[in-house]
Design a protein around this motif. Sequence first.
Motif, mmCIF file in Angstrom:
data_model
loop_
_atom_site.group_PDB
_atom_site.id
_atom_site.type_symbol
_atom_site.label_atom_id
_atom_site.label_comp_id
_atom_site.label_asym_id
_atom_site.label_seq_id
_atom_site.Cartn_x
_atom_site.Cartn_y
_atom_site.Cartn_z
ATOM 1 N N MET A 147 44.255 34.488 34.214
ATOM 2 C CA MET A 147 45.676 34.698 34.427
ATOM 3 C C MET A 147 46.006 36.187 34.406
ATOM 4 S SD MET A 147 46.225 31.302 32.252
ATOM 5 C CE MET A 147 45.735 32.263 30.889
ATOM 6 N N LEU A 148 46.217 36.782 33.224
ATOM 7 C CA LEU A 148 46.396 38.232 33.223
ATOM 8 C C LEU A 148 45.134 38.933 33.719
ATOM 9 C CD1 LEU A 148 48.382 38.719 29.905
ATOM 10 C CD2 LEU A 148 49.147 39.450 32.174
ATOM 11 N N GLY A 149 43.983 38.381 33.370
ATOM 12 C CA GLY A 149 42.736 38.947 33.890
ATOM 13 C C GLY A 149 42.649 38.829 35.396
ATOM 14 N N ALA A 150 43.086 37.676 35.926
ATOM 15 C CA ALA A 150 43.093 37.478 37.378
ATOM 16 C C ALA A 150 44.055 38.439 38.049
ATOM 17 C CB ALA A 150 43.474 36.039 37.699
ATOM 18 N N ILE A 151 45.210 38.639 37.443
ATOM 19 C CA ILE A 151 46.214 39.537 38.014
ATOM 20 C C ILE A 151 45.716 40.980 37.979
ATOM 21 C CG2 ILE A 151 48.537 40.476 37.666
ATOM 22 C CD1 ILE A 151 49.296 37.633 36.618
ATOM 23 N N ALA A 152 45.099 41.366 36.872
ATOM 24 C CA ALA A 152 44.550 42.729 36.780
ATOM 25 C C ALA A 152 43.499 42.964 37.849
ATOM 26 C CB ALA A 152 43.958 42.951 35.389
ATOM 27 N N GLY A 153 42.591 42.010 38.012
ATOM 28 C CA GLY A 153 41.565 42.162 39.036
ATOM 29 C C GLY A 153 42.148 42.260 40.427
ATOM 30 N N ASP A 154 43.167 41.465 40.680
ATOM 31 C CA ASP A 154 43.828 41.501 41.986
ATOM 32 C C ASP A 154 44.442 42.872 42.258
ATOM 33 O OD1 ASP A 154 45.133 40.624 44.392
ATOM 34 O OD2 ASP A 154 46.967 40.294 43.219
ATOM 35 N N ILE A 155 45.190 43.384 41.291
ATOM 36 C CA ILE A 155 45.852 44.677 41.475
ATOM 37 C C ILE A 155 44.823 45.793 41.637
ATOM 38 C CG2 ILE A 155 47.331 46.402 40.368
ATOM 39 C CD1 ILE A 155 48.868 44.067 39.084
ATOM 40 N N ILE A 156 43.800 45.787 40.797
ATOM 41 C CA ILE A 156 42.776 46.830 40.886
ATOM 42 C C ILE A 156 42.028 46.757 42.212
ATOM 43 C CG2 ILE A 156 40.584 47.628 39.908
ATOM 44 C CD1 ILE A 156 41.721 46.732 37.147
ATOM 45 N N GLY A 157 41.717 45.542 42.652
ATOM 46 C CA GLY A 157 40.955 45.387 43.885
ATOM 47 C C GLY A 157 41.763 45.507 45.153
ATOM 48 N N SER A 158 43.088 45.556 45.034
ATOM 49 C CA SER A 158 43.959 45.478 46.211
ATOM 50 C C SER A 158 43.702 46.586 47.230
ATOM 51 C CB SER A 158 45.428 45.501 45.770
ATOM 52 O OG SER A 158 45.751 46.717 45.098
ATOM 53 N N ILE A 159 43.492 47.802 46.766
ATOM 54 C CA ILE A 159 43.361 48.910 47.712
ATOM 55 C C ILE A 159 41.949 49.023 48.286
ATOM 56 C CG2 ILE A 159 45.212 50.217 46.620
ATOM 57 C CD1 ILE A 159 43.044 52.002 45.383
ATOM 58 N N THR B 102 48.614 47.428 43.958
ATOM 59 C CA THR B 102 49.722 46.484 43.890
ATOM 60 C C THR B 102 49.191 45.062 43.856
ATOM 61 O OG1 THR B 102 51.817 45.826 44.929
ATOM 62 C CG2 THR B 102 49.962 46.271 46.403
ATOM 63 N N PHE B 103 50.055 44.115 43.551
ATOM 64 C CA PHE B 103 49.639 42.715 43.535
ATOM 65 C C PHE B 103 49.633 42.160 44.952
ATOM 66 C CE2 PHE B 103 54.246 42.593 43.344
ATOM 67 C CZ PHE B 103 54.605 41.489 44.099
ATOM 68 N N THR B 104 48.773 41.166 45.171
ATOM 69 C CA THR B 104 48.665 40.542 46.480
ATOM 70 C C THR B 104 48.943 39.041 46.354
ATOM 71 O OG1 THR B 104 46.326 39.873 46.455
ATOM 72 C CG2 THR B 104 46.804 42.201 46.920
ATOM 73 N N ASP B 105 48.582 38.316 47.407
ATOM 74 C CA ASP B 105 48.779 36.865 47.396
ATOM 75 C C ASP B 105 48.020 36.196 46.256
ATOM 76 O OD1 ASP B 105 46.434 37.696 48.843
ATOM 77 O OD2 ASP B 105 46.194 35.645 49.578
ATOM 78 N N ASP B 106 46.935 36.809 45.783
ATOM 79 C CA ASP B 106 46.178 36.210 44.689
ATOM 80 C C ASP B 106 47.037 36.083 43.431
ATOM 81 O OD1 ASP B 106 44.233 36.443 46.556
ATOM 82 O OD2 ASP B 106 42.973 37.835 45.450
ATOM 83 N N THR B 107 47.776 37.127 43.121
ATOM 84 C CA THR B 107 48.682 37.077 41.972
ATOM 85 C C THR B 107 49.794 36.078 42.206
ATOM 86 O OG1 THR B 107 48.235 39.340 41.215
ATOM 87 C CG2 THR B 107 50.401 38.411 40.690
ATOM 88 N N THR C 206 40.220 39.458 45.802
ATOM 89 C CA THR C 206 40.009 38.095 45.331
ATOM 90 C C THR C 206 38.765 37.987 44.461
ATOM 91 O OG1 THR C 206 41.108 37.217 47.292
ATOM 92 C CG2 THR C 206 39.740 35.694 46.038
ATOM 93 N N ILE C 207 37.704 38.688 44.823
ATOM 94 C CA ILE C 207 36.495 38.677 43.999
ATOM 95 C C ILE C 207 36.802 39.258 42.624
ATOM 96 C CG2 ILE C 207 34.159 39.595 43.763
ATOM 97 C CD1 ILE C 207 34.018 39.553 46.857
ATOM 98 N N ALA C 208 37.538 40.365 42.586
ATOM 99 C CA ALA C 208 37.905 40.963 41.303
ATOM 100 C C ALA C 208 38.879 40.085 40.538
ATOM 101 C CB ALA C 208 38.509 42.353 41.532
ATOM 102 N N SER C 209 39.752 39.374 41.246
ATOM 103 C CA SER C 209 40.696 38.479 40.583
ATOM 104 C C SER C 209 39.965 37.350 39.870
ATOM 105 C CB SER C 209 41.686 37.926 41.605
ATOM 106 O OG SER C 209 42.631 37.075 40.983
ATOM 107 N N ILE C 210 39.007 36.725 40.550
ATOM 108 C CA ILE C 210 38.242 35.638 39.938
ATOM 109 C C ILE C 210 37.393 36.169 38.787
ATOM 110 C CG2 ILE C 210 36.423 33.940 40.335
ATOM 111 C CD1 ILE C 210 37.484 33.717 43.235
ATOM 112 N N ALA C 211 36.741 37.311 39.004
ATOM 113 C CA ALA C 211 35.945 37.912 37.934
ATOM 114 C C ALA C 211 36.813 38.248 36.729
ATOM 115 C CB ALA C 211 35.245 39.171 38.446
ATOM 116 N N GLY C 212 38.018 38.743 36.980
ATOM 117 C CA GLY C 212 38.927 39.071 35.891
ATOM 118 C C GLY C 212 39.367 37.849 35.108
ATOM 119 N N ALA C 213 39.587 36.745 35.803
ATOM 120 C CA ALA C 213 39.973 35.506 35.120
ATOM 121 C C ALA C 213 38.876 35.050 34.170
ATOM 122 C CB ALA C 213 40.274 34.422 36.150
ATOM 123 N N VAL C 214 37.619 35.131 34.616
ATOM 124 C CA VAL C 214 36.493 34.736 33.769
ATOM 125 C C VAL C 214 36.297 35.749 32.640
ATOM 126 C CG1 VAL C 214 34.007 34.318 33.714
ATOM 127 C CG2 VAL C 214 35.374 33.493 35.647
#
Length: 290
Positions: free
Chosen positions: A1-13, A32-37, A207-215
Amino acid sequence: MLGAIAGDIIGSIYERHNTTRYDFELFTKHSTFTDDTVMTVAMMDHILSRDDLNDTIRKWYSRYPRRGYGPGFRAWIGGHAKGMSRGNGAAMRTSPWAWMPYPREEMMENVERCARVTHDSPDGIAGAIAVADVIRDIRDGFGKKMTRNGMEGFADGYERLRWPPRIKQPGGLARESVPVALAAALNSTSFEDAIRKAVSAGGDSDTIASIAGAVAEAIYGRLPDDILYEIRDRLPSDLMNVVDAFYYNWVDPDIAYPRTLREGDESGSAPPSDPIYRRGFAFGIIGGRR
């Protein structure tokens, strides 16, 4: 959740401008956040409100329609596709289910039900199940190595969850990107290390960072405060309110808040103490551990 959001924002650019550097800049002015968040928040909203997931997804899409959704998802939104995607969209939004106090079988039924709305394909469903199963194993006390070994061979593409991954520049297909994301988290040494591994793999970086962040959140617990600050700085209030409500109800209210406030910042005040927000504690969920 927060981990998924962090990964999404970090990986966005780095999604359109991939990097293979491990020492990339975590946050820039363009992060910034994307559709993953948005879709992870939609899943939290669905769990909290019990509204129809189809309607909930459409509601949040209508609020943030320009956040990098794929053509298949847009076709589904427009009624021109039946939701048979083999992509990683169901996997990236499924992490909230792994924090619910349900028996594993019931959790998996909900994960599959929610995946089928847009990703009713063997690969799409397998990706969602894999992410939820790994997070649940970690939360149930299995270590990274045992969880990794148990997941290897789960489905096509999951034969080897080691680092570095065999797949280079993994795209948006679930069988490509989900195993790489799991490998990044399950072979990491810290939350930040998991995100850096995931982004430096290239391909569908956010998306890869979002999933990794969630785990990684399940593995390491509370996110570093500097990352929590960056999330709160970048999320609109309607998205953050759902995140806060989910943590209040089902995880631990304190996890979602930075431990100290920035000078002059009053937005990170302590969470409400009303018992309604601490319902998750009745199920024994304290800081992500049962």
